[in-house]
Design a protein around this motif. Structure first.
Motif, PDB file in Angstrom:
ATOM      1  N   UNK A 171     -36.372  61.291  14.670  1.00 36.58           N
ATOM      2  CA  UNK A 171     -36.097  60.191  15.588  1.00 36.58           C
ATOM      3  C   UNK A 171     -36.190  58.882  14.810  1.00 36.58           C
ATOM      4  N   UNK A 172     -35.383  57.893  15.176  1.00 32.11           N
ATOM      5  CA  UNK A 172     -35.477  56.582  14.548  1.00 32.11           C
ATOM      6  C   UNK A 172     -36.799  55.919  14.938  1.00 32.11           C
ATOM      7  N   UNK A 173     -37.459  55.333  13.958  1.00 31.26           N
ATOM      8  CA  UNK A 173     -38.782  54.754  14.197  1.00 31.26           C
ATOM      9  C   UNK A 173     -38.857  53.306  13.726  1.00 31.26           C
ATOM     10  N   UNK A 174     -39.638  52.527  14.470  1.00 27.36           N
ATOM     11  CA  UNK A 174     -39.973  51.166  14.044  1.00 27.36           C
ATOM     12  C   UNK A 174     -41.164  51.240  13.086  1.00 27.36           C
ATOM     13  N   UNK A 175     -41.213  50.376  12.068  1.00 18.79           N
ATOM     14  CA  UNK A 175     -40.208  49.352  11.745  1.00 18.79           C
ATOM     15  C   UNK A 175     -39.020  49.965  11.024  1.00 18.79           C
ATOM     16  N   UNK A 176     -37.816  49.451  11.314  1.00 17.13           N
ATOM     17  CA  UNK A 176     -36.596  49.979  10.732  1.00 17.13           C
ATOM     18  C   UNK A 176     -36.216  49.217   9.470  1.00 17.13           C
ATOM     19  N   UNK A 177     -36.055  49.944   8.380  1.00 16.55           N
ATOM     20  CA  UNK A 177     -35.436  49.353   7.206  1.00 16.55           C
ATOM     21  C   UNK A 177     -33.944  49.227   7.480  1.00 16.55           C
ATOM     22  N   UNK A 178     -33.380  50.296   8.045  1.00 17.04           N
ATOM     23  CA  UNK A 178     -32.004  50.272   8.502  1.00 17.04           C
ATOM     24  C   UNK A 178     -31.842  51.346   9.561  1.00 17.04           C
TER      25      UNK A 178
END
Length: 404
Positions: A171-178
């Motif tokens: 899953x996409x997680x914060x903090x996002x580099x991109x």
């Protein structure tokens, strides 16, 4: 699919039908049976709305799936939606063209993985299981099917891609580099009470194909690359997933801080492959290693279908075909394709030998939830095309339709 097409796996995508999968490989049947699939017209585009959260009352929790203790299987189910349900600003031709483009990229990904592999040389608990939804992701510009499930504690509900062609859950997680664009807010692991990093060198970390280590934090790092250029990178962790009020604890998943590719709209991916890090493999003993899904049509039906885990996933009237194991690659679901019929008549020239999975891992037929178009090795396609032309000789060719 030309050139070495014979050694590439054929991809079989089943729409408007139900698929029953088991992580086990049954004995091949000596008397194959055949069944006709009927194509139905697509419904009108629906309007979908989603709540950010779901009630946590009457919630049942499944404990750590890596535990050696025997436990009773419970029933879980999720609704399935096609991505087309989430978009209404594109013409049918635009959707069709983008679907073919995405599909070609995915096929290159699967065939390149299979080709690369080809070049290299207990007691189970029983119970009803659980389920989730399946929706079309076409509206988000994705060719995949999505489900909506809760991640973390408290649960944050997000869209996840369902993929029987890969294993790692992420899953996409914060903090996002991109991070790419997704429908829901990016998951913040610091706001979840159940999120936990996996230490470097742990058994779960070693299961990754290419495990890494963040030496500063001493946490496991994962990276998954796909043949179409998509990839995800971040910390390998454990988290709780919630399916319609049923919580599944300590699921190993990637918390991606750098993610790029074709996963538009969804927050991440629920890997449903046969590999040891897929969601079914991680908690297989909880649902007797069985799950099934019914796919909604691409026009995005307002009534989602379901994905069911457990003994209740198997209908008493279901008809089966055996799964075939690839000795070189455990991710994909292979089936034995014996032939194809047009108008009730078997097509000459299409034999089981065209789709045979050999001892080096080449060939075979893959059932893949993320591929939109059925693709055949060239000799089989040519024979099918010619038979269809004969059977449809009295029909007028539609505008913009090309049969090559």
């Amino acid at each position: 699919m030309e050139g070495k097409a014979r050694n590439a796996p054929a991809l079989l995508f089943l729409s408007l039908t139900c698929v029953f999968l088991s992580l086990c490989t049954p004995t091949l049947s000596t008397s194959p049976q055949f069944q006709t699939l009927t194509i139905n017209p697509l419904p009108e585009k629906p309007t979908l709305s989603w709540a950010d959260t779901e009630p946590e009352s009457e919630t049942q929790t499944l404990s750590d799936s890596t535990s050696s203790e025997a436990s009773t299987t419970i029933s879980l189910s999720v609704q399935l939606h096609h991505l087309d349900a989430l978009s209404s600003d594109k013409t049918p031709q635009d959707l069709f063209n983008s679907r073919l483009t995405r599909d070609a990229s995915r096929v290159r990904s699967l065939t390149s993985l299979a080709a690369a592999v080809g070049r290299t040389n207990g007691t189970r608990a029983r119970g009803p299981g659980f389920s989730s939804s399946v929706i079309s992701g076409l509206a988000q510009g994705s060719g995949e099917y999505f489900t909506r499930l809760g991640v973390g504690t408290p649960a944050r509900y997000v869209f996840m891609v369902l993929d029987t062609g890969s294993d790692v859950v992420w899953i996409q997680c914060a903090p996002c580099k991109k991070c790419y664009s997704q429908t829901d807010p990016v998951f913040d692991p610091t706001k979840s009470r159940s999120f936990a990093n996996i230490p470097c060198g742990s058994p779960l970390c070693r299961r990754l194909d290419s495990p890494g280590c963040n030496t500063k934090k001493q946490v496991c790092v994962y990276q998954v690359s796909y043949g179409d250029g998509s990839f995800t990178y971040g910390e390998f962790s454990t988290e709780t997933l919630t399916f319609r009020g049923n919580r599944v604890g300590r699921v190993a998943l990637g918390c991606g801080h750098d993610n790029e590719g074709l996963f538009v709209g969804a927050a991440g991916l629920l890997g449903l492959g046969r590999g040891r890090l897929s969601f079914p493999s991680q908690i297989g003993r909880r649902f007797n290693r069985k799950f099934s899904y019914c796919l909604v049509d691409r026009s995005a039906s307002s009534k989602p279908s379901s994905m069911v885990f457990g003994d209740s996933a198997i209908s008493r009237t279901a008809r089966f075909t055996p799964l075939v194991s690839n000795p070189k690659l455990d991710t994909f679901y292979y089936v034995e394709l014996l032939g194809i019929s047009v108008g009730g008549t078997r097509v000459p020239g299409i034999t089981a030998s065209l789709f045979k999975l050999d001892s080096t891992g080449n060939g075979g037929v893959i059932i893949d939830s993320g591929t939109s178009v059925t693709r055949l090795t060239r000799p089989a396609y040519m024979a099918l095309r010619n038979a269809f032309r004969v059977g449809a000789s009295n029909l007028k060719t539609g505008t913009g339709i090309l049969i090559v």
